[in-house]
Design a protein around this motif. Structure first.
Motif, PDB file in Angstrom:
ATOM      1  N   ALA A 183     -27.812  -4.055  23.194  1.00  0.00           N
ATOM      2  CA  ALA A 183     -27.476  -4.786  24.354  1.00  0.00           C
ATOM      3  C   ALA A 183     -27.203  -3.716  25.235  1.00  0.00           C
ATOM      4  O   ALA A 183     -26.604  -2.699  24.907  1.00  0.00           O
ATOM      5  CB  ALA A 183     -26.291  -5.715  23.936  1.00  0.00           C
ATOM      6  N   THR A 184     -26.918  -4.105  26.448  1.00  0.00           N
ATOM      7  CA  THR A 184     -26.633  -3.034  27.659  1.00  0.00           C
ATOM      8  C   THR A 184     -25.354  -3.353  28.286  1.00  0.00           C
ATOM      9  O   THR A 184     -25.318  -4.831  28.671  1.00  0.00           O
ATOM     10  CB  THR A 184     -27.789  -3.069  28.430  1.00  0.00           C
ATOM     11  OG1 THR A 184     -28.205  -4.514  29.183  1.00  0.00           O
ATOM     12  CG2 THR A 184     -29.073  -2.466  27.902  1.00  0.00           C
ATOM     13  N   PRO A 185     -24.419  -2.884  28.464  1.00  0.00           N
ATOM     14  CA  PRO A 185     -23.179  -2.934  28.951  1.00  0.00           C
ATOM     15  C   PRO A 185     -23.360  -2.955  30.555  1.00  0.00           C
ATOM     16  O   PRO A 185     -24.306  -2.801  31.131  1.00  0.00           O
ATOM     17  CB  PRO A 185     -22.328  -1.962  28.642  1.00  0.00           C
ATOM     18  CG  PRO A 185     -22.984  -0.547  28.457  1.00  0.00           C
ATOM     19  CD  PRO A 185     -24.424  -1.200  27.990  1.00  0.00           C
ATOM     20  N   ALA A 186     -22.147  -3.439  31.016  1.00  0.00           N
ATOM     21  CA  ALA A 186     -22.045  -3.436  32.633  1.00  0.00           C
ATOM     22  C   ALA A 186     -22.457  -2.348  33.458  1.00  0.00           C
ATOM     23  O   ALA A 186     -22.589  -1.022  32.967  1.00  0.00           O
ATOM     24  CB  ALA A 186     -20.589  -3.707  32.927  1.00  0.00           C
ATOM     25  N   ASP A 187     -23.320  -2.380  34.302  1.00  0.00           N
ATOM     26  CA  ASP A 187     -23.676  -1.216  35.073  1.00  0.00           C
ATOM     27  C   ASP A 187     -24.813  -0.345  34.554  1.00  0.00           C
ATOM     28  O   ASP A 187     -25.059   0.693  34.916  1.00  0.00           O
ATOM     29  CB  ASP A 187     -22.701  -0.806  36.044  1.00  0.00           C
ATOM     30  CG  ASP A 187     -22.011  -1.468  36.829  1.00  0.00           C
ATOM     31  OD1 ASP A 187     -22.776  -2.415  37.572  1.00  0.00           O
ATOM     32  OD2 ASP A 187     -20.821  -1.528  37.238  1.00  0.00           O
ATOM     33  N   VAL A 194     -25.801   2.529  24.762  1.00  0.00           N
ATOM     34  CA  VAL A 194     -26.099   1.121  24.437  1.00  0.00           C
ATOM     35  C   VAL A 194     -25.014   0.531  23.435  1.00  0.00           C
ATOM     36  O   VAL A 194     -24.365   1.367  22.924  1.00  0.00           O
ATOM     37  CB  VAL A 194     -27.669   0.710  24.053  1.00  0.00           C
ATOM     38  CG1 VAL A 194     -28.665   1.276  25.206  1.00  0.00           C
ATOM     39  CG2 VAL A 194     -27.737   1.762  22.968  1.00  0.00           C
ATOM     40  N   ILE A 195     -24.981  -0.993  23.731  1.00  0.00           N
ATOM     41  CA  ILE A 195     -23.839  -1.484  22.668  1.00  0.00           C
ATOM     42  C   ILE A 195     -24.742  -1.966  21.314  1.00  0.00           C
ATOM     43  O   ILE A 195     -25.736  -2.565  21.529  1.00  0.00           O
ATOM     44  CB  ILE A 195     -23.460  -2.646  23.280  1.00  0.00           C
ATOM     45  CG1 ILE A 195     -22.352  -2.275  24.380  1.00  0.00           C
ATOM     46  CG2 ILE A 195     -22.878  -3.713  22.409  1.00  0.00           C
ATOM     47  CD1 ILE A 195     -21.688  -3.218  25.331  1.00  0.00           C
ATOM     48  N   ILE A 196     -24.149  -1.863  20.300  1.00  0.00           N
ATOM     49  CA  ILE A 196     -24.881  -2.498  19.013  1.00  0.00           C
ATOM     50  C   ILE A 196     -24.157  -3.749  18.823  1.00  0.00           C
ATOM     51  O   ILE A 196     -23.069  -4.037  19.156  1.00  0.00           O
ATOM     52  CB  ILE A 196     -24.811  -1.190  17.743  1.00  0.00           C
ATOM     53  CG1 ILE A 196     -23.444  -0.948  17.470  1.00  0.00           C
ATOM     54  CG2 ILE A 196     -25.548  -0.173  18.258  1.00  0.00           C
ATOM     55  CD1 ILE A 196     -23.430  -0.816  16.213  1.00  0.00           C
ATOM     56  N   SER A 197     -24.875  -4.501  18.203  1.00  0.00           N
ATOM     57  CA  SER A 197     -24.293  -5.993  17.951  1.00  0.00           C
ATOM     58  C   SER A 197     -23.136  -5.772  16.986  1.00  0.00           C
ATOM     59  O   SER A 197     -22.823  -5.074  16.303  1.00  0.00           O
ATOM     60  CB  SER A 197     -25.374  -6.867  17.157  1.00  0.00           C
ATOM     61  OG  SER A 197     -25.849  -6.214  15.966  1.00  0.00           O
ATOM     62  N   PRO A 198     -22.110  -6.908  17.423  1.00  0.00           N
ATOM     63  CA  PRO A 198     -20.707  -6.612  16.653  1.00  0.00           C
ATOM     64  C   PRO A 198     -20.811  -6.939  15.067  1.00  0.00           C
ATOM     65  O   PRO A 198     -21.888  -7.353  14.775  1.00  0.00           O
ATOM     66  CB  PRO A 198     -20.096  -7.930  17.384  1.00  0.00           C
ATOM     67  CG  PRO A 198     -20.771  -8.321  18.567  1.00  0.00           C
ATOM     68  CD  PRO A 198     -22.078  -7.873  18.302  1.00  0.00           C
ATOM     69  N   ALA A 199     -20.074  -6.260  14.688  1.00  0.00           N
ATOM     70  CA  ALA A 199     -19.930  -6.252  13.052  1.00  0.00           C
ATOM     71  C   ALA A 199     -19.999  -7.694  12.613  1.00  0.00           C
ATOM     72  O   ALA A 199     -19.207  -8.475  13.212  1.00  0.00           O
ATOM     73  CB  ALA A 199     -18.833  -5.571  12.619  1.00  0.00           C
ATOM     74  N   GLY A 219     -14.982   1.747  19.870  1.00  0.00           N
ATOM     75  CA  GLY A 219     -13.605   1.502  20.351  1.00  0.00           C
ATOM     76  C   GLY A 219     -12.634   1.035  19.504  1.00  0.00           C
ATOM     77  O   GLY A 219     -11.452   0.847  19.432  1.00  0.00           O
ATOM     78  N   ASP A 220     -13.475  -0.015  19.170  1.00  0.00           N
ATOM     79  CA  ASP A 220     -12.712  -1.110  18.032  1.00  0.00           C
ATOM     80  C   ASP A 220     -13.959  -1.610  17.332  1.00  0.00           C
ATOM     81  O   ASP A 220     -15.130  -1.453  17.532  1.00  0.00           O
ATOM     82  CB  ASP A 220     -11.993  -2.194  18.721  1.00  0.00           C
ATOM     83  CG  ASP A 220     -10.891  -2.638  17.733  1.00  0.00           C
ATOM     84  OD1 ASP A 220     -11.093  -2.544  16.543  1.00  0.00           O
ATOM     85  OD2 ASP A 220      -9.833  -3.487  18.086  1.00  0.00           O
ATOM     86  N   TRP A 221     -13.629  -2.620  16.095  1.00  0.00           N
ATOM     87  CA  TRP A 221     -14.717  -2.919  15.110  1.00  0.00           C
ATOM     88  C   TRP A 221     -15.961  -3.593  15.998  1.00  0.00           C
ATOM     89  O   TRP A 221     -16.816  -3.831  15.456  1.00  0.00           O
ATOM     90  CB  TRP A 221     -13.912  -3.753  14.068  1.00  0.00           C
ATOM     91  CG  TRP A 221     -13.408  -4.945  14.713  1.00  0.00           C
ATOM     92  CD1 TRP A 221     -11.979  -5.189  14.909  1.00  0.00           C
ATOM     93  CD2 TRP A 221     -14.014  -6.018  14.597  1.00  0.00           C
ATOM     94  NE1 TRP A 221     -12.063  -6.372  15.436  1.00  0.00           N
ATOM     95  CE2 TRP A 221     -13.280  -6.913  15.090  1.00  0.00           C
ATOM     96  CE3 TRP A 221     -15.381  -6.814  14.439  1.00  0.00           C
ATOM     97  CZ2 TRP A 221     -13.170  -8.347  15.447  1.00  0.00           C
ATOM     98  CZ3 TRP A 221     -15.645  -8.036  14.887  1.00  0.00           C
ATOM     99  CH2 TRP A 221     -14.618  -8.963  15.045  1.00  0.00           C
ATOM    100  N   PHE A 222     -15.410  -4.192  16.992  1.00  0.00           N
ATOM    101  CA  PHE A 222     -16.402  -5.057  17.859  1.00  0.00           C
ATOM    102  C   PHE A 222     -16.803  -4.599  19.060  1.00  0.00           C
ATOM    103  O   PHE A 222     -17.802  -4.935  19.595  1.00  0.00           O
ATOM    104  CB  PHE A 222     -15.739  -6.335  18.285  1.00  0.00           C
ATOM    105  CG  PHE A 222     -14.641  -6.207  19.302  1.00  0.00           C
ATOM    106  CD1 PHE A 222     -14.913  -6.406  20.620  1.00  0.00           C
ATOM    107  CD2 PHE A 222     -13.260  -5.870  19.038  1.00  0.00           C
ATOM    108  CE1 PHE A 222     -14.284  -6.187  21.848  1.00  0.00           C
ATOM    109  CE2 PHE A 222     -12.259  -5.591  20.058  1.00  0.00           C
ATOM    110  CZ  PHE A 222     -12.912  -5.767  21.555  1.00  0.00           C
ATOM    111  N   PHE A 223     -16.364  -3.151  19.186  1.00  0.00           N
ATOM    112  CA  PHE A 223     -17.150  -2.584  20.371  1.00  0.00           C
ATOM    113  C   PHE A 223     -17.481  -1.156  20.258  1.00  0.00           C
ATOM    114  O   PHE A 223     -16.850  -0.125  20.257  1.00  0.00           O
ATOM    115  CB  PHE A 223     -15.814  -2.421  21.688  1.00  0.00           C
ATOM    116  CG  PHE A 223     -16.446  -2.205  22.779  1.00  0.00           C
ATOM    117  CD1 PHE A 223     -16.453  -2.948  23.596  1.00  0.00           C
ATOM    118  CD2 PHE A 223     -16.296  -0.861  23.317  1.00  0.00           C
ATOM    119  CE1 PHE A 223     -16.978  -2.686  25.050  1.00  0.00           C
ATOM    120  CE2 PHE A 223     -16.940  -0.456  24.526  1.00  0.00           C
ATOM    121  CZ  PHE A 223     -17.243  -1.210  25.466  1.00  0.00           C
ATOM    122  N   CYS A 224     -18.774  -1.136  19.832  1.00  0.00           N
ATOM    123  CA  CYS A 224     -19.492   0.055  19.358  1.00  0.00           C
ATOM    124  C   CYS A 224     -20.668   0.404  20.276  1.00  0.00           C
ATOM    125  O   CYS A 224     -21.648  -0.414  20.599  1.00  0.00           O
ATOM    126  CB  CYS A 224     -19.775  -0.020  17.732  1.00  0.00           C
ATOM    127  SG  CYS A 224     -18.502  -0.176  16.690  1.00  0.00           S
TER     128      CYS A 224
END
Ligand code: BEZ
Length: 240
Positions: A183-187, A194-199, A219-224
């Motif tokens: 996925a692609t984050p803000a801006d 890029v963002i990988i899908s949450p665990a 940054g945390d388990w859901f934000f990689c």
């Protein structure tokens, strides 16, 4: 026809994830059968309020100037307004012969512009939004993927010219998501992380937090996030 039926037709709003409504139309580049003629390609189907209006003219000049750039990303452009074919032809000739805007001049619009005097296509795509205008289409942008599915929709009011950097960015971002399953984050722009899908399980969540120096930054388990080199991305999505 019953008033309720007419109202329903006008306010039909295709949604993200729907199949692009099919239609046949006359355009400035001949007849088209949509979306069948565009199988295997992305299409940006966009509406504008009227020919011979200034904001629309500026937008057509930008789209025409960027047509090759979109083409390199396997994306075709198709425009529409509730005007007839001869009005379209006259307007596009005027743009080419007379209009200069922000360094653009002698701009030839080579992509198809649909005549939709009956509003048949505009109604199917929810381009008539009666609170804004009952007779002119709003500035809608439909992103349709190579399988004919609607992937994103942006609407602008009549007075607001579109941002073409954003339209191109959205296209490349969706192609990136498809190609790399991210996925692609803000801006986000090509070259950014890029963002990988949450665990999806406690085990994976733990694993991600334990890995200190892998390819992921969590940054945390859901934000990689992870790096995706611009060259790799552009090589993949612009290869067609
Ligand atoms: C324009 O393109 O300039 C325009 C069209 C309809 C309403 C307002 C502006």
């Amino acid at each position: 026809m019953e008033t309720v039926q007419v109202q329903e037709q006008i306010t039909a709003m295709p949604r993200i994830g729907d199949k692009a409504p099919a239609f046949k139309a006359v355009t400035t580049q001949g007849n088209i059968n949509f979306p069948a003629d565009y199988k295997g390609k992305w299409v940006i189907l966009f509406s504008h309020p009227a020919d011979f209006t200034p904001v629309c003219t500026s937008e057509f000049m930008r789209f025409a100037t960027l047509e090759n750039k979109f083409g390199n990303a396997n994306c075709k452009l198709v425009g529409l307004s509730i005007d007839g074919l001869y009005s379209h032809i006259a307007w596009l000739r005027t743009i080419k012969d007379k209009i200069e805007f922000k360094g653009m001049k002698n701009v030839e619009v080579k992509f198809p512009l649909i005549e939709d005097i009956t509003m048949e296509v505009a109604k199917k795509y929810g381009m008539i939004q009666p609170g804004e205008s009952k007779t002119q289409a709003v500035r809608a942008v439909f992103f349709i993927d190579p399988k004919g599915m609607i992937r994103a929709i942006i609407y602008y009011p009549l007075s607001l010219g579109r941002n073409f950097d954003e339209i191109y960015r959205a296209l490349i971002a969706m192609q990136t998501s498809d190609a790399f399953k991210v996925a692609t984050p803000a801006d986000w722009n090509p070259g950014d992380d890029v963002i990988i899908s949450p665990a999806g399980s406690c085990g994976v969540a733990e694993e991600r937090m334990d890995k200190k120096d892998g390819e992921l930054q969590c940054g945390d388990w859901f934000f990689c996030t992870k790096k995706l080199a611009k060259e790799e991305l552009l090589h993949t999505v612009l290869k067609n």
